[in-house]
Design an enzyme around this catalytic site. Structure first.
Site, PDB file in Angstrom:
ATOM      1  N   ASN A   6      33.966  12.909  40.669  1.00  0.00           N
ATOM      2  CA  ASN A   6      33.614  14.159  39.996  1.00  0.00           C
ATOM      3  C   ASN A   6      34.850  14.620  39.218  1.00  0.00           C
ATOM      4  O   ASN A   6      35.822  15.072  39.809  1.00  0.00           O
ATOM      5  CB  ASN A   6      33.197  15.193  41.059  1.00  0.00           C
ATOM      6  CG  ASN A   6      32.951  16.568  40.472  1.00  0.00           C
ATOM      7  OD1 ASN A   6      32.901  16.745  39.252  1.00  0.00           O
ATOM      8  ND2 ASN A   6      32.795  17.553  41.338  1.00  0.00           N
ATOM      9  N   PHE A   7      34.782  14.504  37.886  1.00  0.00           N
ATOM     10  CA  PHE A   7      35.951  14.852  37.059  1.00  0.00           C
ATOM     11  C   PHE A   7      36.123  16.365  36.895  1.00  0.00           C
ATOM     12  O   PHE A   7      37.167  16.810  36.428  1.00  0.00           O
ATOM     13  CB  PHE A   7      35.820  14.239  35.659  1.00  0.00           C
ATOM     14  CG  PHE A   7      36.030  12.752  35.577  1.00  0.00           C
ATOM     15  CD1 PHE A   7      36.428  12.011  36.676  1.00  0.00           C
ATOM     16  CD2 PHE A   7      35.840  12.071  34.365  1.00  0.00           C
ATOM     17  CE1 PHE A   7      36.635  10.631  36.580  1.00  0.00           C
ATOM     18  CE2 PHE A   7      36.036  10.707  34.254  1.00  0.00           C
ATOM     19  CZ  PHE A   7      36.432   9.982  35.360  1.00  0.00           C
ATOM     20  N   LYS A   8      35.067  17.134  37.209  1.00  0.00           N
ATOM     21  CA  LYS A   8      35.116  18.597  36.995  1.00  0.00           C
ATOM     22  C   LYS A   8      35.515  18.875  35.538  1.00  0.00           C
ATOM     23  O   LYS A   8      35.073  18.152  34.653  1.00  0.00           O
ATOM     24  CB  LYS A   8      36.050  19.270  38.007  1.00  0.00           C
ATOM     25  CG  LYS A   8      35.745  18.809  39.431  1.00  0.00           C
ATOM     26  CD  LYS A   8      36.458  19.571  40.495  1.00  0.00           C
ATOM     27  CE  LYS A   8      36.056  19.007  41.862  1.00  0.00           C
ATOM     28  NZ  LYS A   8      36.631  19.753  42.975  1.00  0.00           N
ATOM     29  N   HIS A  88      27.130  22.029  44.028  1.00  0.00           N
ATOM     30  CA  HIS A  88      28.559  21.864  44.307  1.00  0.00           C
ATOM     31  C   HIS A  88      29.178  23.223  44.631  1.00  0.00           C
ATOM     32  O   HIS A  88      28.793  24.244  44.068  1.00  0.00           O
ATOM     33  CB  HIS A  88      29.277  21.240  43.105  1.00  0.00           C
ATOM     34  CG  HIS A  88      30.692  20.867  43.423  1.00  0.00           C
ATOM     35  ND1 HIS A  88      31.711  21.782  43.351  1.00  0.00           N
ATOM     36  CD2 HIS A  88      31.233  19.709  43.879  1.00  0.00           C
ATOM     37  CE1 HIS A  88      32.832  21.191  43.743  1.00  0.00           C
ATOM     38  NE2 HIS A  88      32.575  19.939  44.062  1.00  0.00           N
ATOM     39  N   GLU A 157      30.542  18.635  51.931  1.00  0.00           N
ATOM     40  CA  GLU A 157      31.883  18.932  51.438  1.00  0.00           C
ATOM     41  C   GLU A 157      32.315  20.298  51.940  1.00  0.00           C
ATOM     42  O   GLU A 157      31.920  21.327  51.365  1.00  0.00           O
ATOM     43  CB  GLU A 157      31.889  18.968  49.904  1.00  0.00           C
ATOM     44  CG  GLU A 157      31.435  17.695  49.234  1.00  0.00           C
ATOM     45  CD  GLU A 157      31.918  17.658  47.794  1.00  0.00           C
ATOM     46  OE1 GLU A 157      32.743  16.781  47.480  1.00  0.00           O
ATOM     47  OE2 GLU A 157      31.505  18.506  46.994  1.00  0.00           O
ATOM     48  N   GLY A 163      39.955  20.109  47.174  1.00  0.00           N
ATOM     49  CA  GLY A 163      41.140  20.323  46.349  1.00  0.00           C
ATOM     50  C   GLY A 163      42.333  20.888  47.102  1.00  0.00           C
ATOM     51  O   GLY A 163      43.307  21.322  46.494  1.00  0.00           O
ATOM     52  N   SER A 193      39.045  16.375  49.511  1.00  0.00           N
ATOM     53  CA  SER A 193      40.370  15.764  49.672  1.00  0.00           C
ATOM     54  C   SER A 193      40.340  14.304  50.126  1.00  0.00           C
ATOM     55  O   SER A 193      41.202  13.867  50.893  1.00  0.00           O
ATOM     56  CB  SER A 193      41.249  16.616  50.593  1.00  0.00           C
ATOM     57  OG  SER A 193      41.487  17.873  49.982  1.00  0.00           O
TER      58      SER A 193
HETATM   59  P1  PGA Z   1      38.551  16.988  45.875  1.00  0.00           P
HETATM   60  O1  PGA Z   1      37.127  17.501  45.329  1.00  0.00           O
HETATM   61  O2  PGA Z   1      38.401  15.504  46.118  1.00  0.00           O
HETATM   62  O3  PGA Z   1      39.515  17.296  44.763  1.00  0.00           O
HETATM   63  O4  PGA Z   1      38.836  17.734  47.115  1.00  0.00           O
HETATM   64  C1  PGA Z   1      35.918  17.017  45.880  1.00  0.00           C
HETATM   65  C2  PGA Z   1      34.753  17.636  45.180  1.00  0.00           C
HETATM   66  O5  PGA Z   1      34.853  18.791  44.730  1.00  0.00           O
HETATM   67  O6  PGA Z   1      33.685  17.011  45.037  1.00  0.00           O
END
Ligand code: PGA
Length: 231
Positions: A6-8, A88, A157, A163, A193
């Site tokens: 997921n690049f966001k 999400h 999640e 993050g 993470s």
């Molecule tokens: P992260 O994000 O790996 O940076 O913790 C995961 C996500 O939001 O799907």
């Protein structure tokens, strides 16, 4: 197993194209049947690729219409996008989508036959209230979702793990995935993470069918190393 990036709100169209080219070569050379998915920003959806499924991070539950700033089915179809992330934590907690909005979106894209990665996860105060409160919270996020839908994938999640560099212990992931699998008979991913250093032990757990990776997916070497860690 399923490994999803997921690049966001990171990466350009050019950067995504280069990334997908390299990732496709890696996947083609690997001779494993893991499913690799990438969710780039909407501006990079046109970057198709072989061996890697490209999906949308979000879209509005409409074919088209007067919804300034949104994209709908018509825009996704132009790029043959048939996969979408829904629920999400950033859409829920930063962009303010309610459970009702999310259920509506899920049903809309289900009717269109999309593959849906449906995300659930608890904030830290729920985690700290104990395991009953935690499971009740997660179950509420599953209310209204057709858990028998054959194109559904669920991603667990924890909000506090996204993050932050923090993850639940592997024992906790195992307990929660085992409990969720009693309700959700579909593939169940862990996210929050995930990085090259912890991917192998997380994906070795029973009832973890893959991972959803944010930050660590932005570096292609880290992401391919995570793919190498599937059991
Ligand atoms: P992260 O994000 O790996 O940076 O913790 C995961 C996500 O939001 O799907």
């Amino acid at each position: 197993m399923i490994v999803a990036a997921n690049f966001k709100t990171h990466m350009t169209r050019q950067g995504t194209r280069e990334y997908l080219d390299e990732l496709s070569r890696f996947v083609a050379a690997r001779e494993r049947d893991d499913t690799v998915m990438v969710f780039p920003p909407a501006t990079a959806l046109e970057c198709g690729s072989t061996g890697v499924l490209v999906g949308a991070q979000n879209a509005y539950a409409t074919r088209n219409g007067a919804f300034t700033g949104e994209i709908g089915l018509e825009q996704l179809e132009e790029f043959e996008i048939r996969t979408i992330l829904i629920g999400h934590s950033e859409r829920r907690h930063v962009l303010g989508e309610s459970q009702e909005d999310i259920v509506h979106k899920c049903n809309f894209f289900k009717e269109q036959g999309f593959r849906i990665i449906y995300c659930i996860g608890e904030p830290i105060e729920i985690r700290e209230s104990g395991s009953d409160a935690l499971m009740e919270y997660l179950e509420r996020q599953l209310e209204g979702i057709d858990l028998g839908y054959e194109q559904l994938i669920v991603a667990y999640e924890p909000v506090w793990a996204i993050g932050t560099g923090l993850t639940p212990s592997t024992d906790d992931i195992l307990l929660i995935h085992n409990a969720l699998k009693k309700i959700v008979k579909r593939p169940l991913l862990y996210g929050g993470s995930v990085k090259p250093e912890n991917a192998r032990e997380i994906m070795a757990l029973a009832n973890v069918d893959g991972v959803l990776v944010g930050g660590a997916s932005l570096n292609i070497d880290d992401f391919t190393s995570i793919i190498q860690s599937t059991r």
